[in-house]
Design a protein around this motif. Sequence first.
Motif, short mmCIF file in Angstrom:
data_model
loop_
_atom_site.label_atom_id
_atom_site.label_comp_id
_atom_site.label_asym_id
_atom_site.label_seq_id
_atom_site.Cartn_x
_atom_site.Cartn_y
_atom_site.Cartn_z
N ALA A 97 0.81 -1.22 0.00
CA ALA A 97 0.00 0.00 0.00
C ALA A 97 0.84 1.27 0.00
O ALA A 97 0.37 2.33 -0.38
N GLY A 98 2.10 1.16 0.48
CA GLY A 98 2.99 2.31 0.49
C GLY A 98 3.57 2.66 1.84
O GLY A 98 4.22 3.69 1.99
N LYS A 99 3.39 1.79 2.84
CA LYS A 99 3.87 2.10 4.19
C LYS A 99 5.40 2.20 4.23
O LYS A 99 5.95 3.20 4.68
N SER A 100 6.07 1.16 3.79
CA SER A 100 7.54 1.16 3.84
C SER A 100 8.13 2.22 2.92
O SER A 100 9.15 2.84 3.26
N THR A 101 7.51 2.44 1.77
CA THR A 101 7.97 3.49 0.86
C THR A 101 7.91 4.85 1.54
O THR A 101 8.83 5.68 1.43
N THR A 102 6.82 5.11 2.26
CA THR A 102 6.67 6.36 2.99
C THR A 102 7.78 6.52 4.02
O THR A 102 8.42 7.58 4.11
N PHE A 103 8.04 5.49 4.79
CA PHE A 103 9.06 5.56 5.83
C PHE A 103 10.44 5.82 5.23
O PHE A 103 11.21 6.65 5.73
N SER A 152 17.36 3.76 23.00
CA SER A 152 18.46 3.85 23.98
C SER A 152 19.29 5.12 23.86
O SER A 152 20.33 5.23 24.52
N HIS A 153 18.87 6.08 23.01
CA HIS A 153 19.70 7.29 22.86
C HIS A 153 18.87 8.58 22.97
O HIS A 153 19.18 9.58 22.32
N GLN A 154 17.82 8.53 23.77
CA GLN A 154 17.03 9.74 24.05
C GLN A 154 16.42 10.34 22.78
O GLN A 154 16.41 11.58 22.62
N ALA A 155 15.92 9.51 21.90
CA ALA A 155 15.29 10.00 20.66
C ALA A 155 14.03 10.79 20.97
O ALA A 155 13.35 10.53 21.96
N LYS A 156 13.73 11.75 20.11
CA LYS A 156 12.49 12.53 20.23
C LYS A 156 11.36 11.89 19.43
O LYS A 156 10.18 12.05 19.77
N LEU A 157 11.71 11.20 18.35
CA LEU A 157 10.72 10.57 17.48
C LEU A 157 11.18 9.19 17.09
O LEU A 157 12.31 9.02 16.61
N LEU A 158 10.32 8.20 17.28
CA LEU A 158 10.58 6.84 16.80
C LEU A 158 9.82 6.63 15.50
O LEU A 158 8.63 6.97 15.40
N ILE A 159 10.49 6.07 14.51
CA ILE A 159 9.87 5.68 13.25
C ILE A 159 10.03 4.17 13.13
O ILE A 159 11.14 3.67 12.93
N LEU A 160 8.93 3.45 13.27
CA LEU A 160 8.96 1.99 13.41
C LEU A 160 8.13 1.34 12.32
O LEU A 160 6.90 1.46 12.31
N ASP A 161 8.77 0.63 11.42
CA ASP A 161 8.10 -0.04 10.32
C ASP A 161 7.93 -1.52 10.67
O ASP A 161 8.91 -2.27 10.69
N GLU A 162 6.70 -1.92 10.98
CA GLU A 162 6.37 -3.31 11.31
C GLU A 162 7.30 -3.89 12.40
O GLU A 162 7.87 -4.97 12.22
N SER A 216 3.99 1.49 11.91
CA SER A 216 3.12 0.72 11.03
C SER A 216 3.03 -0.70 11.54
O SER A 216 3.97 -1.21 12.15
N SER A 217 1.89 -1.33 11.33
CA SER A 217 1.70 -2.71 11.77
C SER A 217 0.51 -3.32 11.06
O SER A 217 -0.46 -2.64 10.76
N HIS A 218 0.63 -4.64 10.78
CA HIS A 218 -0.51 -5.37 10.24
C HIS A 218 -1.42 -5.88 11.33
O HIS A 218 -2.52 -6.37 11.06
N ILE A 219 -0.97 -5.79 12.58
CA ILE A 219 -1.71 -6.38 13.69
C ILE A 219 -2.54 -5.30 14.36
O ILE A 219 -2.02 -4.44 15.09
N SER A 220 -3.83 -5.31 14.08
CA SER A 220 -4.69 -4.20 14.50
C SER A 220 -4.73 -4.03 16.02
O SER A 220 -4.83 -2.90 16.52
N GLU A 255 -3.09 1.92 -1.94
CA GLU A 255 -2.59 2.23 -3.29
C GLU A 255 -1.90 3.59 -3.32
O GLU A 255 -2.06 4.38 -4.23
N GLY A 256 -1.10 3.85 -2.27
CA GLY A 256 -0.29 5.05 -2.23
C GLY A 256 -0.98 6.31 -1.76
O GLY A 256 -0.36 7.38 -1.70
N LYS A 257 -2.27 6.23 -1.40
CA LYS A 257 -3.03 7.41 -0.98
C LYS A 257 -3.58 7.20 0.43
O LYS A 257 -3.98 6.09 0.80
#
Length: 285
Positions: free
Chosen positions: A36-42, A141-151, A183-187, A202-204
């Motif tokens: 659908a475009g999740k990983s491409t977005t990340f 482990s490094h005091q991040a402000k934002l986590l970006i987690l793909d599956e 992102s996750s497939h597990i609702s 489909e990318g939208k």
Amino acid sequence: MLKIDHLVKKYEGFTLDCSMEIKPGCVTGLIGQNGAGKSTTFKAILGLIHRDGGKVELFGKDVDEFTVQDKQKLGVVLSDSGFSGYLDVHDIVPVLANLYDTFDKSFFIKEAQRFGLPMDKKIKEFSTGMKAKLKVIAAVSHQAKLLILDEPTVGLDVVARDELLELLREFMEAEEERSILISSHISGDLENLCDDLYMIHEGKIILHEDTDVLLSDYALIKVSSSQYEKLDQRFILRRRRENFGYSCLTNQKRYYLENYPQIAIEKGTVDEVITMMIRGEKNYV
């Protein structure tokens, strides 16, 4: 925290055109089918693939102007990447210490031990769950402000998923301005963790809703064909033909409960909303 304005990436047979906003202190979920475009977005957000258009701002700064220091504010887990299988947990410590000025060695080791990761075993011998835990522990482990987690929970059993989600909750509770895009497939993961959800198809982006609103106000209405004809269809988002008549998705559950007490109305889940938004027919009343 993160603002995406018409991020465009074009491949043969597929075009991503995505707009999203992740606010400080929020956990935002990106849901959708494979492809659908999740990983491409990340990857486009992180600059791992070239963007064909659009704008990405992180921490109020154009991502194209990001410095090494700026990137240290990010914690990243990608589904198709990880540490070399020939390293062990001890080997990773100096790697992370060299990458991040704010790397907390004692926290990393404590969390690795807490989650039962063997310190001297090669990563290639780790189970899927162990590898997933290691990637998330490194990201927080490094005091991040934002986590970006793909599956981050893909392939994990129920207990391992719950442990990872608990770690993410602790990350958010430690500092109120932190945010997560996941992102996750597990609702179930998203229902229990996320403040709001974006649905991509489909990318939208085809839906954006607060998780609490989705779970409280969305519903599936099951009606016969004759009942459907008499139904006020103003608040029907999608419909789907069934053997008994129609399944209808609404975001005004209370309205139909109060005005149509004789029809079957079921609470909407994330999975059901996804299915109806993708496979259902749009209602044009």
